[in-house]
Write an enzyme that holds these catalytic residues in place. Sequence first.
Site, mmCIF file in Angstrom:
data_model
loop_
_atom_site.group_PDB
_atom_site.id
_atom_site.type_symbol
_atom_site.label_atom_id
_atom_site.label_comp_id
_atom_site.label_asym_id
_atom_site.label_seq_id
_atom_site.Cartn_x
_atom_site.Cartn_y
_atom_site.Cartn_z
ATOM 1 N N ARG A 105 86.724 3.442 -62.521
ATOM 2 C CA ARG A 105 85.601 3.567 -63.463
ATOM 3 C C ARG A 105 84.808 4.852 -63.257
ATOM 4 N NH1 ARG A 105 82.707 -1.800 -61.950
ATOM 5 N NH2 ARG A 105 83.242 -0.742 -60.017
ATOM 6 N N LYS A 120 97.943 -7.346 -52.151
ATOM 7 C CA LYS A 120 97.524 -8.653 -51.647
ATOM 8 C C LYS A 120 95.999 -8.748 -51.744
ATOM 9 C CE LYS A 120 96.275 -8.830 -46.939
ATOM 10 N NZ LYS A 120 96.454 -9.015 -45.535
ATOM 11 N N HIS A 123 103.005 -4.841 -47.067
ATOM 12 C CA HIS A 123 103.379 -3.607 -46.400
ATOM 13 C C HIS A 123 104.132 -3.841 -45.098
ATOM 14 C CE1 HIS A 123 99.486 -4.337 -44.446
ATOM 15 N NE2 HIS A 123 99.967 -3.655 -43.442
ATOM 16 N N LYS A 129 107.857 -1.615 -43.082
ATOM 17 C CA LYS A 129 107.917 -0.993 -41.753
ATOM 18 C C LYS A 129 109.375 -0.783 -41.345
ATOM 19 C CE LYS A 129 103.542 -2.727 -40.011
ATOM 20 N NZ LYS A 129 102.888 -1.485 -39.604
ATOM 21 N N GLU A 139 95.013 -7.969 -33.289
ATOM 22 C CA GLU A 139 94.171 -6.828 -33.633
ATOM 23 C C GLU A 139 93.007 -6.756 -32.643
ATOM 24 O OE1 GLU A 139 93.868 -6.261 -38.235
ATOM 25 O OE2 GLU A 139 93.735 -8.392 -37.813
ATOM 26 N N HIS A 166 102.223 -11.946 -44.392
ATOM 27 C CA HIS A 166 102.942 -11.072 -43.458
ATOM 28 C C HIS A 166 103.804 -11.848 -42.450
ATOM 29 C CE1 HIS A 166 100.385 -8.095 -45.131
ATOM 30 N NE2 HIS A 166 99.318 -8.420 -44.449
ATOM 31 N N LYS A 213 91.832 -11.577 -34.533
ATOM 32 C CA LYS A 213 91.019 -10.375 -34.454
ATOM 33 C C LYS A 213 90.298 -10.345 -33.111
ATOM 34 C CE LYS A 213 90.505 -9.620 -39.332
ATOM 35 N NZ LYS A 213 91.358 -8.427 -39.338
HETATM 36 P P1 NAP Z 1 87.953 -0.730 -52.762
HETATM 37 O O1 NAP Z 1 87.781 0.322 -51.736
HETATM 38 O O2 NAP Z 1 86.839 -1.647 -53.068
HETATM 39 O O3 NAP Z 1 88.395 0.020 -54.117
HETATM 40 C C1 NAP Z 1 88.447 -0.641 -55.342
HETATM 41 C C2 NAP Z 1 88.827 0.339 -56.421
HETATM 42 O O4 NAP Z 1 88.819 -0.345 -57.681
HETATM 43 C C3 NAP Z 1 87.888 1.513 -56.548
HETATM 44 O O5 NAP Z 1 88.638 2.673 -56.826
HETATM 45 C C4 NAP Z 1 87.038 1.138 -57.761
HETATM 46 O O6 NAP Z 1 86.577 2.310 -58.342
HETATM 47 C C5 NAP Z 1 88.073 0.422 -58.627
HETATM 48 N N1 NAP Z 1 87.495 -0.506 -59.601
HETATM 49 C C6 NAP Z 1 86.588 -1.471 -59.382
HETATM 50 N N2 NAP Z 1 86.302 -2.120 -60.534
HETATM 51 C C7 NAP Z 1 87.054 -1.546 -61.493
HETATM 52 C C8 NAP Z 1 87.196 -1.758 -62.891
HETATM 53 N N3 NAP Z 1 86.521 -2.712 -63.540
HETATM 54 N N4 NAP Z 1 88.067 -0.986 -63.568
HETATM 55 C C9 NAP Z 1 88.770 -0.004 -62.941
HETATM 56 N N5 NAP Z 1 88.685 0.238 -61.632
HETATM 57 C C10 NAP Z 1 87.829 -0.511 -60.904
HETATM 58 O O7 NAP Z 1 89.204 -1.649 -52.436
HETATM 59 P P2 NAP Z 1 90.481 -1.312 -51.521
HETATM 60 O O8 NAP Z 1 90.129 -1.614 -50.115
HETATM 61 O O9 NAP Z 1 90.987 0.035 -51.853
HETATM 62 O O10 NAP Z 1 91.499 -2.448 -51.969
HETATM 63 C C11 NAP Z 1 92.195 -2.409 -53.193
HETATM 64 C C12 NAP Z 1 93.183 -3.569 -53.233
HETATM 65 O O11 NAP Z 1 94.103 -3.429 -52.172
HETATM 66 C C13 NAP Z 1 92.541 -4.950 -53.065
HETATM 67 O O12 NAP Z 1 93.281 -5.901 -53.807
HETATM 68 C C14 NAP Z 1 92.730 -5.235 -51.585
HETATM 69 O O13 NAP Z 1 92.760 -6.623 -51.306
HETATM 70 C C15 NAP Z 1 94.087 -4.597 -51.361
HETATM 71 N N6 NAP Z 1 94.323 -4.209 -49.970
HETATM 72 C C16 NAP Z 1 93.542 -3.259 -49.381
HETATM 73 C C17 NAP Z 1 93.800 -2.886 -48.074
HETATM 74 C C18 NAP Z 1 92.983 -1.819 -47.399
HETATM 75 O O14 NAP Z 1 93.324 -1.473 -46.261
HETATM 76 N N7 NAP Z 1 91.941 -1.280 -48.024
HETATM 77 C C19 NAP Z 1 94.840 -3.492 -47.357
HETATM 78 C C20 NAP Z 1 95.628 -4.442 -47.992
HETATM 79 C C21 NAP Z 1 95.367 -4.786 -49.292
HETATM 80 P P3 NAP Z 1 85.311 2.394 -59.317
HETATM 81 O O15 NAP Z 1 84.181 1.686 -58.659
HETATM 82 O O16 NAP Z 1 85.127 3.863 -59.501
HETATM 83 O O17 NAP Z 1 85.744 1.732 -60.577
#
Ligand code: NAP
EC number: 1.1.1.49
Length: 491
Positions: free
Chosen positions: A51, A148, A178, A182, A216, A240, A337
């Site tokens: 966004r 996930k 992921h 690995k 962890e 996992h 954890k």
């Molecule tokens: P995050 O840091 O909260 O990022 C969320 C992203 O979604 C941001 O780029 C946000 O940008 C965008 N977003 C939010 N609302 C939106 C909307 N209505 N339309 C379009 N874009 C929107 O989350 P994240 O940690 O990267 O995780 C993303 C996904 O990966 C989740 O499902 C999470 O469970 C999964 N995941 C993450 C990790 C990790 O290590 N981070 C590991 C495993 C799985 P804007 O606010 O600019 O829209």
Amino acid sequence: MVSRVIPVDPFDLVVFGATGDLANRKILPGLYRRFFAGQIPEKSKIIGAARSEMDIEAFRAQARAAITDHVGKAKQVPAQIEAFLRVLDYVAIDAQGDAGWDELAAKVDCARVNAFYFSVAPALFGPLAERLHRYQMAGPEARIVVEKPFGRDLATARALNATLAAHFDEHQIYRIDHYLGKETVQNLMAVRFANILFEPLWNAQYVDHVQITVAETVGVGGRGSYYDKSGAMRDMVQNHMMQLLCLIAMEPPYHFDPDAVRDEKLKVIRALQPVQPADIVRGQYLAHRHCADEGALRGYLEDVENPNSRTESYIALKCHIANWRWQGTPFYLRTGKRLRARTSEIAITFRQPPHSIFDETDASWRENVLVIRLQPNEGMNLKVMIKEPGPGGMRLVQVPLDMSFAEALGEDGADIPDAYERLIMDVIRGNQTLFMRGDEVEAAWAWTDPVIAGWDERGERPQPYDSGSSGPEDALMLMHRDGRRWREIRE
Ligand code: NAP
């Protein structure tokens, strides 16, 4: 040993959530590394979408920072970074509204492979799939990558599968785990099925038990409110650890083909027996008593700001697979954890020889153990008994036959691709072998749900354990009462 890099055809990849944590830590750096390796052609297009309003230069600056922070120095070559940044584009879009969608549709070339990575909150998976369809980007060459968590129970996973299936065929849906990307996990299949050595012993007759550990050192950190609604069972075991268990326990597929592999994994999940309450130990970490780190001073309840939380940050359980191959061999799983070390491994402990010709009282006697390390230092290690060197008589000693991939594969092995970059390339190539099929995810929830419902009904509280320890005392008892013990948690 030099690995071959086979370039893929030019493609369009849209990363929804391109400003988020996962995109910056894993996806963009991973794509750069593949570009650097020569696998991603310059004619490809990688379109960030979120966004936040920003122009392409601002997005390129963000990507540059992600590369600087998360790619090894040796690969930070300015000319390559510039070339990669030219492949990038950006669209401000709302997954739940109409803003940006026409612009995105105009940028995506539906005649070539186009992939859409849903790196956003799970509540947005459905709206994204629906809009990709509505704006005519769900053509035959389209594929979606879903992060996930995939549901939080069987009902929500089924509903999500149904939503995605309304717009995409199963062969277009890539549910990412992921762990499956690995190197070691894939090597597990190579070791089992490309060698004659192990498979004849890979059954209850020769395997005493299997331990799978994902430990962890970090706590829930800033993810406290999310984690507290999830817990270790949902966050780690259902996905996992279940996937690792499947790869250990499955029958040889008739071919290394996505559906053949996933059919065999599914049979394992369906053969899992319900877990008895006495075979589960749940825990919550306490504040660290001897740690200078501010964050580590807090216990789980303070971290999640919920003094009544019954969510587990640790779980250990024993399960059985009801089939001919594994009848009588327990699988012990534990994850948590704030444990004493960060380590992930699978240990297959073989039975002792039926008769020993050596001194039975020799305290150094040990079983053979095959350890598959996922982190740190991906590799394998087979513990075997040999004669203790020297003239002191016939004494036995256990030694490891160690294979660290980084060492065994030389310079190239030290550069093992990150799981995400490997998996994204599989998406582009259209290979679903390392992605979970919808029925697999549902079967895993069908096994998990009654366990969670059981402790909810009984109102059980997790047991406290010290930060920096190996987990709750009762987890030790889970093994001790079977005459076994956990492997030490250490790096
Ligand atoms: P995050 O840091 O909260 O990022 C969320 C992203 O979604 C941001 O780029 C946000 O940008 C965008 N977003 C939010 N609302 C939106 C909307 N209505 N339309 C379009 N874009 C929107 O989350 P994240 O940690 O990267 O995780 C993303 C996904 O990966 C989740 O499902 C999470 O469970 C999964 N995941 C993450 C990790 C990790 O290590 N981070 C590991 C495993 C799985 P804007 O606010 O600019 O829209």
